[in-house]
Design a protein around this motif. Structure first.
Motif, PDB file in Angstrom:
ATOM      1  N   UNK A 189     -51.592 -17.753 -20.861  1.00  0.00           N
ATOM      2  CA  UNK A 189     -51.160 -16.621 -20.083  1.00  0.00           C
ATOM      3  C   UNK A 189     -52.123 -16.351 -18.588  1.00  0.00           C
ATOM      4  N   UNK A 223     -51.615 -18.906 -15.374  1.00  0.00           N
ATOM      5  CA  UNK A 223     -50.545 -19.648 -15.810  1.00  0.00           C
ATOM      6  C   UNK A 223     -50.202 -18.413 -14.161  1.00  0.00           C
ATOM      7  N   UNK A 224     -50.774 -16.890 -13.533  1.00  0.00           N
ATOM      8  CA  UNK A 224     -50.841 -16.300 -13.643  1.00  0.00           C
ATOM      9  C   UNK A 224     -51.224 -16.522 -12.207  1.00  0.00           C
ATOM     10  N   UNK A 260     -48.981 -12.478  -4.726  1.00  0.00           N
ATOM     11  CA  UNK A 260     -49.746 -12.031  -7.045  1.00  0.00           C
ATOM     12  C   UNK A 260     -49.849 -12.506  -8.200  1.00  0.00           C
ATOM     13  N   UNK A 310     -47.939 -28.958 -19.144  1.00  0.00           N
ATOM     14  CA  UNK A 310     -47.196 -29.080 -18.982  1.00  0.00           C
ATOM     15  C   UNK A 310     -46.315 -27.681 -17.771  1.00  0.00           C
ATOM     16  N   UNK A 356     -45.043 -26.746 -14.437  1.00  0.00           N
ATOM     17  CA  UNK A 356     -44.216 -26.636 -14.052  1.00  0.00           C
ATOM     18  C   UNK A 356     -44.041 -25.427 -13.278  1.00  0.00           C
ATOM     19  N   UNK A 357     -45.454 -24.123 -13.559  1.00  0.00           N
ATOM     20  CA  UNK A 357     -45.296 -22.902 -12.291  1.00  0.00           C
ATOM     21  C   UNK A 357     -45.689 -23.479 -11.443  1.00  0.00           C
ATOM     22  N   UNK A 395     -48.785 -12.546 -12.476  1.00  0.00           N
ATOM     23  CA  UNK A 395     -48.211 -11.149 -12.987  1.00  0.00           C
ATOM     24  C   UNK A 395     -47.796 -11.720 -14.055  1.00  0.00           C
ATOM     25  N   UNK A 396     -49.435 -10.781 -15.216  1.00  0.00           N
ATOM     26  CA  UNK A 396     -49.331 -11.563 -16.574  1.00  0.00           C
ATOM     27  C   UNK A 396     -48.524  -9.947 -17.289  1.00  0.00           C
ATOM     28  N   UNK A 403     -45.143 -26.133  -9.905  1.00  0.00           N
ATOM     29  CA  UNK A 403     -44.007 -26.811  -8.728  1.00  0.00           C
ATOM     30  C   UNK A 403     -43.080 -25.413  -8.277  1.00  0.00           C
ATOM     31  N   UNK A 404     -43.257 -24.527  -9.545  1.00  0.00           N
ATOM     32  CA  UNK A 404     -42.795 -23.577  -9.160  1.00  0.00           C
ATOM     33  C   UNK A 404     -42.633 -22.108  -8.005  1.00  0.00           C
ATOM     34  N   UNK A 405     -44.523 -22.495  -8.097  1.00  0.00           N
ATOM     35  CA  UNK A 405     -45.047 -22.180  -6.486  1.00  0.00           C
ATOM     36  C   UNK A 405     -44.678 -22.846  -4.839  1.00  0.00           C
ATOM     37  N   UNK A 434     -46.146 -15.285 -21.756  1.00  0.00           N
ATOM     38  CA  UNK A 434     -45.209 -15.577 -20.477  1.00  0.00           C
ATOM     39  C   UNK A 434     -44.830 -16.790 -19.989  1.00  0.00           C
ATOM     40  N   UNK A 435     -45.237 -17.915 -21.526  1.00  0.00           N
ATOM     41  CA  UNK A 435     -45.121 -18.826 -21.401  1.00  0.00           C
ATOM     42  C   UNK A 435     -44.120 -20.054 -21.567  1.00  0.00           C
ATOM     43  N   UNK A 436     -43.665 -20.800 -22.262  1.00  0.00           N
ATOM     44  CA  UNK A 436     -42.683 -21.917 -22.257  1.00  0.00           C
ATOM     45  C   UNK A 436     -43.695 -22.550 -23.737  1.00  0.00           C
TER      46      UNK A 436
END
Lengths: 327, 284
Positions: free
Chosen positions: A148, A151-152, A82, A99, A103-104, A84-85, A106-108, A90-92
């Protein structure tokens, strides 16, 4: 759960502390590759519903499956499938757009190189290349929203949750978000979005669930719901008080229902089904009656009227927001 | 409709071994830590802010009050400054709580945490990553303060090994305080309410062996000063650096190095699980 179904919820119930019922036995089925809109005023349970399905919130009873996995039993599987927005970007704020996306990635667990190339792809797709290396805190609301959204989408999710994706955006940014959502759906993504805007639900959604006080009070295609709500109404403003009576007679004949007469505003209102064609007939009939009207307009139902039609009671007052939209 | 009907890919996600999970915790935490370190580089005001108080304290307590404090303790100005520095090192570790709490509470408030929680990352990685970044920041703090100490004549006297051991104890204390800060950040609703807690942290950081020995504070606060987690680390550092110490009679003073290990570990044993559980249950 069959492969045609992207989201399935059965009897979802969620009580908040203090006894407030957030979800009161909600059933929902969203077909794969479609856009489903959750429409309703503030506090209707739309956001709770989305947060439950996105594994952010627990619920008290019922079951839910998203992208083929049970959200309670296998939340990590759901999270791999999924995007999610949420309502707030919800971004830095300190990092650059690039970046953030890396980062997201890498976290995926995309790995360094794939994260980097995916970030570049998304920056291009969302028209952010020019600002890619600027800190996000310098971004406009529309740019932030686009980032955002990007990023989703890092993982090309099967199911994308959008919680009020265009609230607070100017019309141009809103249009951009809409066309991006349409592009995603064309690529096979399933989208569940919440909105307070009738127009947004109408433009984007294949099906709509209207929510109120934790329940789904109506469900269907935008066309089906419009029929249930009924058409709009016609408003005729005249120049002199003595013309009101004649106008009322004409409208009663056309609408088949008694019109309401507002003497102070020199205005006669009547329900009118049939859109523009019906309006033309009204104009012609008024002309034949020899009336020279000051103003004539077809008014679309507001969110308050939708709730009135669906529940028999007034909305909670936030309906004026939806009133800007039109059906 | 039941799990048997799930798509084939689901089985891969389900078969997660412990070693693979642990690998993801480390990898994901490192990604998160890099995020916070990037903040430090791009917005160095946080680092400067943490260092302001101890640097000012060096000047204020070392020089403005130093002679008087030293005289009261029979140490003289130089002796007091030698006594003071380990206290300020530990004080800086304690003040780091503020940055941690504010960073965590603003991430929660801005919805960044929501996004992290919908990612298939290790659930503890956000918190572990934050604490990793804090240790790096604390190292920078310590380098600046040690440099400042050396400038005003503070020295370590028992060799590099003992000095590094002392710095290790300070970092351990910082890690423990980081998790207190993370937990606070997850409990409070806004940076404003977090600030209220710091008005509590401030006296607690002072009522310790930091500025004066526990023997010299009024009897009714002496136990607080003695059993303050900060005190054990301050005393242990004075011991390991070979700095001026005022011979304490209390049990903690006699077992300072041991307690400088025990206290942080106790804090970690309490606040790591509390924080992880709280994080998982956010907004339930």
């Amino acid at each position: 759960m069959d492969t045609d179904t992207a989201i399935l919820a059965r009897g979802l119930r969620k009580d908040y502390r203090g006894g407030r019922v957030a979800l009161d036995g909600v059933d929902l089925r969203v077909g794969a590759g479609t856009v489903h809109g959750l429409l309703g005023p503030n506090g209707a349970g739309k956001t709770t519903m989305v947060r439950v399905l996105a594994t952010l919130l627990s619920f008290d009873s019922g079951r839910a499956w998203v992208a083929g996995a049970d959200v309670v039993a296998r939340p990590w599987v759901v999270r791999e499938r999924i995007g999610f927005v949420g309502q707030y970007a919800a971004v830095d704020e300190v990092l650059s757009a690039r970046r953030n996306l890396e980062m997201f990635g890498r976290l995926y667990h995309l790995g360094r190189r794939r994260s980097r190339s995916r970030a570049q792809e998304l920056l291009e797709r969302f028209d952010l290349v020019g600002a890619a290396d600027r800190p996000v805190r310098t971004f406009s609301g529309g740019m932030r929203r686009r980032l955002d959204l990007a990023a989703g989408l890092v993982l090309d999710p099967r199911v994308l949750f959008l919680d009020e994706p265009t609230t607070g955006l100017d019309p141009r940014s809103r249009g951009q978000v809409w066309s991006m959502v349409r592009g995603l759906v064309a690529g096979g993504t399933t989208v569940l979005l919440t909105t307070q805007y009738l127009e947004e639900a109408d433009r984007l959604a294949d099906r709509i669930s209207v929510m109120d006080t934790g329940r789904v009070i109506a469900q269907g295609t935008p066309g089906e719901l419009k029929e249930r709500v009924g058409g709009g109404r016609v408003e005729v403003v005249v120049g002199r008080t003595e013309e009101l009576g004649v106008v009322a007679q004409v409208l009663e004949r056309m609408a088949g229902a008694p019109p309401s007469v507002d003497v102070d505003a020199l205005c006669v209102r009547a329900p009118l089904a049939g859109g523009g064609g019906a309006l033309t007939k009204v104009v012609r009939a008024l002309d034949e009656a020899g009336l020279d009207v000051e103003d004539i307009a077809l008014r679309k139902p507001t969110l308050d009227e939708v709730f009135l039609a669906l529940t028999g009671q007034e909305g909670d007052g936030s309906g004026d927001v939806g009133g800007r939209g039109s059906w | 409709m039941v799990s048997g009907g799930e798509w084939a890919l689901g089985a891969v996600g389900g078969a997660r071994s412990w070693s693979r999970r642990l690998g993801w915790v480390v990898a994901d935490s490192a990604v998160v830590a890099r995020r916070y370190l990037a903040h430090l580089v791009r917005k160095p005001d946080e680092l400067v802010g943490t260092l302001m108080i101890p640097v000012l304290a060096v000047l204020l307590f070392g020089f403005v009050f130093g002679e008087a404090m030293g005289a009261a303790m029979g140490l003289g100005g130089d002796g007091y400054r030698d006594f003071l520095m380990p206290g300020l090192f530990a004080l800086t570790m304690a003040f780091g709580i503020g940055n941690t709490t504010i960073a965590v509470v603003s991430d929660v408030g801005r919805g960044v945490v929501d996004r992290f929680r919908t990612l298939p990352m290790a659930p503890s990685a956000l918190l572990v990553g934050r604490s990793m970044a804090d240790v790096v920041a604390a190292l920078v703090d310590l380098v600046v303060l040690v440099g400042m100490g050396l400038l005003i004549g503070w020295r370590w006297h028992l060799g590099v090994g003992a000095a590094l051991a002392a710095l290790g104890l300070l970092l351990l204390l910082r890690v423990a305080f980081t998790w207190v800060g993370i937990w606070l950040g997850l409990m409070v609703r806004s940076p404003e309410s977090a600030m209220k807690f710091f008005s509590l942290v401030f006296p607690l950081a002072m009522v310790a062996e930091t500025f004066v020995p526990a023997e010299m504070v009024p009897v009714w606060v002496a136990p607080v000063a003695e059993w303050n987690p900060l005190s054990a680390t301050v005393l242990a550092c004075r011991e390991l650096f070979g700095n001026t110490a005022v011979a304490g009679q209390g049990w903690v003073a006699q077992n300072a190095v041991l307690m400088a290990l025990v206290w942080p570990l106790v804090l970690l044993a309490v606040f790591v699980p509390l924080s992880v559980v709280r994080y998982r249950r956010l907004s339930r």
